[in-house]
Design a protein around this motif. Structure first.
Motif, PDB file in Angstrom:
ATOM      1  N   ARG A 116      30.995 -51.107  30.201  1.00  0.00           N
ATOM      2  CA  ARG A 116      30.306 -50.180  29.291  1.00  0.00           C
ATOM      3  C   ARG A 116      30.193 -50.866  27.941  1.00  0.00           C
ATOM      4  O   ARG A 116      31.191 -51.375  27.416  1.00  0.00           O
ATOM      5  CB  ARG A 116      31.075 -48.877  29.165  1.00  0.00           C
ATOM      6  CG  ARG A 116      30.363 -47.807  28.391  1.00  0.00           C
ATOM      7  CD  ARG A 116      31.151 -46.501  28.329  1.00  0.00           C
ATOM      8  NE  ARG A 116      32.484 -46.675  27.772  1.00  0.00           N
ATOM      9  CZ  ARG A 116      33.615 -46.653  28.473  1.00  0.00           C
ATOM     10  NH1 ARG A 116      33.599 -46.475  29.775  1.00  0.00           N
ATOM     11  NH2 ARG A 116      34.783 -46.809  27.887  1.00  0.00           N
ATOM     12  N   MET A 117      28.987 -50.888  27.408  1.00  0.00           N
ATOM     13  CA  MET A 117      28.752 -51.586  26.150  1.00  0.00           C
ATOM     14  C   MET A 117      27.594 -50.927  25.419  1.00  0.00           C
ATOM     15  O   MET A 117      26.890 -50.104  26.000  1.00  0.00           O
ATOM     16  CB  MET A 117      28.434 -53.050  26.431  1.00  0.00           C
ATOM     17  CG  MET A 117      27.214 -53.236  27.286  1.00  0.00           C
ATOM     18  SD  MET A 117      27.078 -54.952  27.759  1.00  0.00           S
ATOM     19  CE  MET A 117      25.371 -54.968  28.231  1.00  0.00           C
ATOM     20  N   PRO A 118      27.394 -51.260  24.145  1.00  0.00           N
ATOM     21  CA  PRO A 118      26.274 -50.675  23.410  1.00  0.00           C
ATOM     22  C   PRO A 118      24.944 -51.001  24.092  1.00  0.00           C
ATOM     23  O   PRO A 118      24.754 -52.099  24.622  1.00  0.00           O
ATOM     24  CB  PRO A 118      26.362 -51.349  22.037  1.00  0.00           C
ATOM     25  CG  PRO A 118      27.796 -51.747  21.908  1.00  0.00           C
ATOM     26  CD  PRO A 118      28.228 -52.114  23.304  1.00  0.00           C
ATOM     27  N   ALA A 119      24.041 -50.044  24.095  1.00  0.00           N
ATOM     28  CA  ALA A 119      22.713 -50.230  24.687  1.00  0.00           C
ATOM     29  C   ALA A 119      21.855 -51.027  23.711  1.00  0.00           C
ATOM     30  O   ALA A 119      20.999 -50.501  23.021  1.00  0.00           O
ATOM     31  CB  ALA A 119      22.077 -48.880  25.013  1.00  0.00           C
ATOM     32  N   ASP A 120      22.116 -52.311  23.680  1.00  0.00           N
ATOM     33  CA  ASP A 120      21.456 -53.223  22.754  1.00  0.00           C
ATOM     34  C   ASP A 120      21.277 -54.557  23.472  1.00  0.00           C
ATOM     35  O   ASP A 120      22.222 -55.070  24.083  1.00  0.00           O
ATOM     36  CB  ASP A 120      22.329 -53.388  21.510  1.00  0.00           C
ATOM     37  CG  ASP A 120      21.702 -54.237  20.429  1.00  0.00           C
ATOM     38  OD1 ASP A 120      20.938 -55.176  20.754  1.00  0.00           O
ATOM     39  OD2 ASP A 120      21.982 -53.977  19.254  1.00  0.00           O
ATOM     40  N   ILE A 161      18.620 -43.997  24.234  1.00  0.00           N
ATOM     41  CA  ILE A 161      18.840 -43.321  22.960  1.00  0.00           C
ATOM     42  C   ILE A 161      19.539 -44.322  22.034  1.00  0.00           C
ATOM     43  O   ILE A 161      20.545 -44.917  22.427  1.00  0.00           O
ATOM     44  CB  ILE A 161      19.730 -42.065  23.147  1.00  0.00           C
ATOM     45  CG1 ILE A 161      19.021 -41.036  24.020  1.00  0.00           C
ATOM     46  CG2 ILE A 161      20.110 -41.476  21.791  1.00  0.00           C
ATOM     47  CD1 ILE A 161      19.903 -39.867  24.424  1.00  0.00           C
ATOM     48  N   PRO A 162      19.002 -44.536  20.826  1.00  0.00           N
ATOM     49  CA  PRO A 162      19.658 -45.469  19.895  1.00  0.00           C
ATOM     50  C   PRO A 162      21.126 -45.083  19.680  1.00  0.00           C
ATOM     51  O   PRO A 162      21.465 -43.923  19.503  1.00  0.00           O
ATOM     52  CB  PRO A 162      18.851 -45.307  18.603  1.00  0.00           C
ATOM     53  CG  PRO A 162      17.506 -44.833  19.060  1.00  0.00           C
ATOM     54  CD  PRO A 162      17.783 -43.955  20.253  1.00  0.00           C
ATOM     55  N   GLY A 163      21.994 -46.079  19.754  1.00  0.00           N
ATOM     56  CA  GLY A 163      23.422 -45.858  19.567  1.00  0.00           C
ATOM     57  C   GLY A 163      24.169 -45.448  20.826  1.00  0.00           C
ATOM     58  O   GLY A 163      25.380 -45.260  20.796  1.00  0.00           O
ATOM     59  N   SER A 164      23.450 -45.303  21.940  1.00  0.00           N
ATOM     60  CA  SER A 164      24.110 -44.909  23.189  1.00  0.00           C
ATOM     61  C   SER A 164      24.721 -46.132  23.873  1.00  0.00           C
ATOM     62  O   SER A 164      24.570 -47.258  23.412  1.00  0.00           O
ATOM     63  CB  SER A 164      23.113 -44.210  24.124  1.00  0.00           C
ATOM     64  OG  SER A 164      22.096 -45.108  24.537  1.00  0.00           O
ATOM     65  N   ASP A 165      25.402 -45.894  24.985  1.00  0.00           N
ATOM     66  CA  ASP A 165      26.021 -46.966  25.759  1.00  0.00           C
ATOM     67  C   ASP A 165      25.222 -47.254  27.017  1.00  0.00           C
ATOM     68  O   ASP A 165      24.606 -46.354  27.604  1.00  0.00           O
ATOM     69  CB  ASP A 165      27.444 -46.584  26.180  1.00  0.00           C
ATOM     70  CG  ASP A 165      28.438 -46.630  25.040  1.00  0.00           C
ATOM     71  OD1 ASP A 165      28.168 -47.331  24.047  1.00  0.00           O
ATOM     72  OD2 ASP A 165      29.481 -45.968  25.138  1.00  0.00           O
ATOM     73  N   LEU A 166      25.262 -48.500  27.427  1.00  0.00           N
ATOM     74  CA  LEU A 166      24.722 -48.946  28.701  1.00  0.00           C
ATOM     75  C   LEU A 166      25.921 -49.100  29.620  1.00  0.00           C
ATOM     76  O   LEU A 166      26.922 -49.711  29.232  1.00  0.00           O
ATOM     77  CB  LEU A 166      23.997 -50.280  28.535  1.00  0.00           C
ATOM     78  CG  LEU A 166      23.397 -50.914  29.783  1.00  0.00           C
ATOM     79  CD1 LEU A 166      22.103 -50.171  30.148  1.00  0.00           C
ATOM     80  CD2 LEU A 166      23.098 -52.375  29.545  1.00  0.00           C
ATOM     81  N   GLU A 167      25.858 -48.537  30.809  1.00  0.00           N
ATOM     82  CA  GLU A 167      26.969 -48.639  31.744  1.00  0.00           C
ATOM     83  C   GLU A 167      26.498 -49.368  32.987  1.00  0.00           C
ATOM     84  O   GLU A 167      25.444 -49.054  33.537  1.00  0.00           O
ATOM     85  CB  GLU A 167      27.497 -47.260  32.111  1.00  0.00           C
ATOM     86  CG  GLU A 167      28.775 -47.338  32.893  1.00  0.00           C
ATOM     87  CD  GLU A 167      29.559 -46.045  32.878  1.00  0.00           C
ATOM     88  OE1 GLU A 167      30.386 -45.885  33.787  1.00  0.00           O
ATOM     89  OE2 GLU A 167      29.348 -45.212  31.986  1.00  0.00           O
TER      90      GLU A 167
END
Length: 179
Positions: A60-64, A108-114
């Motif tokens: 799990r990490m920032p969606a960036d 969504i900006p600031g969400s996490d990518l899993e």
């Protein structure tokens, strides 16, 4: 030993479930271990429902897009554990990267990518998810989807509860070669 690069600290978390029960980090399975700057790992003992699964890994990490190299590296390492060929490993690296690119455009900006990796005896399943405001399943008749399917073998996408968009990739090791 950790170094703050900004006032906002983001964490990349990795959960590892091994059916062998082995832990490379040692200690109690419920312990959280910091592996480096903003990277944490947690190992969990397998359950009876995990029968037939060698390992499970959750990242799990920032969606960036700046963090995608972590997933490409994890994908290559895990595919290598299954004795995938170099071509199969590179196909999965590219497929995970492409799937993430499809998801990040809607995140969504600031969400996490899993990203959940499930390793079987001769197959790898990768499920990549992100929260979206108005999730749209990628069209299956596009060039990008065709390439993704050619690289991974099996590809599916769905919108789940809470407007979470998920792409699932499944690649089996080439059974025509001897191991």
């Amino acid at each position: 030993m950790t170094e703050e690069s900004s006032s906002v600290s983001q964490t990349i978390a990795a959960d590892v479930i091994s059916t062998s029960g082995d832990r490379e980090t040692g200690g109690d399975p419920s312990d959280q271990h910091e592996l480096g700057h903003n990277v944490a790992a947690k190992a969990i003992r397998p359950t009876p429902a995990d029968e037939g699964i060698r390992d499970k890994v959750n990242i799990r990490m920032p969606a960036d897009g700046a963090y995608l190299s972590v997933l490409r590296t994890a994908t290559a390492g895990l595919a290598a554990r299954l004795d995938f060929t170099l071509d199969e490993i590179e196909d999965m690296r590219i497929a995970v990267d492409e799937a993430c690119a499809m998801l990040l455009s809607q995140a969504i900006p600031g969400s996490d990518l899993e990203c959940d990796f499930t390793l079987g005896v001769d197959a790898m399943t990768v499920s990549v998810s992100v929260s979206c405001l108005a999730p749209r399943v990628p069209a299956g008749d596009t060039f990008a989807w065709t390439v993704l399917t050619a690289l991974a073998g099996s590809v599916d996408a769905q919108v789940g509860p809470g407007d979470v968009l998920t792409i699932v990739l499944r690649k089996s090791r080439d059974s025509s070669r001897s191991v």
